[in-house]
Motif scaffolding. Structure first.
Motif, PDB file in Angstrom:
ATOM      1  N   CYS A 155      25.983 108.875  56.675  1.00 33.03           N
ATOM      2  CA  CYS A 155      26.117 107.429  56.515  1.00 33.03           C
ATOM      3  C   CYS A 155      25.878 106.636  57.801  1.00 33.03           C
ATOM      4  O   CYS A 155      26.001 105.416  57.800  1.00 33.03           O
ATOM      5  N   GLU A 199      26.909  98.194  62.923  1.00 28.10           N
ATOM      6  CA  GLU A 199      26.917  97.382  61.709  1.00 28.10           C
ATOM      7  C   GLU A 199      27.834  97.969  60.645  1.00 28.10           C
ATOM      8  O   GLU A 199      28.512  97.247  59.918  1.00 28.10           O
ATOM      9  N   ASN A 200      27.847  99.314  60.560  1.00 28.05           N
ATOM     10  CA  ASN A 200      28.749  99.947  59.593  1.00 28.05           C
ATOM     11  C   ASN A 200      30.198  99.878  60.065  1.00 28.05           C
ATOM     12  O   ASN A 200      31.106  99.631  59.271  1.00 28.05           O
ATOM     13  N   ASN A 226      31.504  96.711  59.321  1.00 27.22           N
ATOM     14  CA  ASN A 226      31.337  96.409  57.892  1.00 27.22           C
ATOM     15  C   ASN A 226      30.537  95.130  57.670  1.00 27.22           C
ATOM     16  O   ASN A 226      30.881  94.277  56.835  1.00 27.22           O
ATOM     17  N   ARG A 233      29.123  96.218  53.893  1.00 24.32           N
ATOM     18  CA  ARG A 233      28.378  97.453  53.631  1.00 24.32           C
ATOM     19  C   ARG A 233      29.219  98.490  52.894  1.00 24.32           C
ATOM     20  O   ARG A 233      28.675  99.350  52.205  1.00 24.32           O
ATOM     21  N   LEU A 280      27.926 100.955  49.795  1.00 24.88           N
ATOM     22  CA  LEU A 280      28.043 102.408  49.753  1.00 24.88           C
ATOM     23  C   LEU A 280      28.865 102.844  48.540  1.00 24.88           C
ATOM     24  O   LEU A 280      28.514 103.813  47.857  1.00 24.88           O
ATOM     25  N   LEU A 289      20.385 101.100  50.268  1.00 21.00           N
ATOM     26  CA  LEU A 289      21.146 101.472  51.460  1.00 21.00           C
ATOM     27  C   LEU A 289      20.265 101.592  52.700  1.00 21.00           C
ATOM     28  O   LEU A 289      20.665 102.205  53.684  1.00 21.00           O
ATOM     29  N   LEU A 306      21.950 100.647  55.811  1.00 18.81           N
ATOM     30  CA  LEU A 306      23.238 101.272  56.033  1.00 18.81           C
ATOM     31  C   LEU A 306      23.092 102.664  56.639  1.00 18.81           C
ATOM     32  O   LEU A 306      23.939 103.115  57.398  1.00 18.81           O
ATOM     33  N   THR A 307      21.998 103.356  56.311  1.00 15.52           N
ATOM     34  CA  THR A 307      21.786 104.709  56.814  1.00 15.52           C
ATOM     35  C   THR A 307      20.308 104.976  57.048  1.00 15.52           C
ATOM     36  O   THR A 307      19.451 104.385  56.390  1.00 15.52           O
TER      37      THR A 307
END
Length: 258
Positions: A10, A15-16, A19, A23, A27, A242, A245-246
């Motif tokens: 992930c 940024e993750n 959040n 995000r 997920l 995503l 996100l990843t």
């Protein structure tokens, strides 16, 4: 019984961790939409994983973090921010949950200095979750290997193999994670062959699963399942939702366990 198994890195990004744009919801929606029965995730930081978990009322997040939940892992700002886990996410109830450290100290000072310059010095872990499927004990292992030093990767593979051999005596084994090794890497080939002797086989997904900047690499995220499980479907997930996100693709397999 048909079950869907997956693995997904992930990405431990700023940024993750903060959040950004919720995000965690994205997920969680991916997990719900794809209907995983068992999902191994890597690089979920403590704060982010709690936010994802809040959206998944029917799932459990099993496993500890690389620096634990104690004083060191939660109070030191530099550690707390990056403290990440290898969670096993499933609706199935766990009998036991254990997170262990992989070997992460280098053979020589020269190797250590080179790895330090590359930013690859970190405690690596493996999570083991014991569940029951069709009345049979199953041990799920989820891990994330070093990405830079081959001799350290070799030590980590040897440790994982030892753990798998131990628990294979008591039940079936499902192994997954970000191995940072391609299918045809000689040490990974040897590792795969040793697992085959235990009737544990690799799910045949070899297409690229990591960042686009590594143009020549194929799959580095892998799933191993009991040999008698019948593969109904396998591959990589469409990760368009995503994509920010990843930088990995999720690998999945749908199997019949009987």
């Amino acid at each position: 019984m048909n079950i869907k198994i997956g693995t997904l890195n992930c990405q431990n990004s700023k940024e993750n961790r903060t959040n950004r744009n919720d995000r965690a919801r994205l997920l969680a929606w991916h997990i719900l939409e794809k209907r995983y029965d068992i999902l191994g995730m890597q690089e979920l930081t403590m704060g982010f994983s709690k936010k994802v978990d809040a959206y998944l009322k029917n799932y459990n997040f099993y496993g500890d973090y690389q620096y634990g939940r104690g004083l060191f892992g939660t109070k030191f700002p530099g550690v707390k921010t990056y403290n990440q886990g290898n969670h096993v996410v499933t609706k199935l109830p766990a009998q036991t949950v254990v997170t262990k450290s992989l070997p992460w100290l280098h053979y020589s000072l020269k190797e250590f200095i080179r790895a330090l310059k590359k930013g690859s010095i970190a405690r690596r872990i493996i999570t083991r979750v014991e569940i029951e499927i069709d009345g049979e004990r199953v041990y799920i292992f989820n891990t994330h290997l070093d990405y830079y030093t081959p001799s350290l990767q070799q030590k980590q593979l040897a440790y994982i193999l030892k753990q798998v051999k131990k628990y294979r005596q008591y039940g079936q084994v499902i192994l997954m994670g970000d191995f940072n090794l391609e299918t045809y890497n000689p040490m990974f080939v040897s590792f795969t062959q040793e697992l085959e002797k235990l009737d544990i086989v690799k799910v045949p997904v070899n297409e690229k699963t990591n960042a686009k900047k590594y143009k020549k690499k194929t799959a580095i995220d892998h799933i191993f399942i009991p040999k008698h499980y019948r593969i109904l479907e396998c591959g990589t997930m469409d990760m368009e939702s995503l994509q920010y996100l990843t930088d990995h693709k999720a690998v999945y397999v749908i199997v019949s366990t009987n």
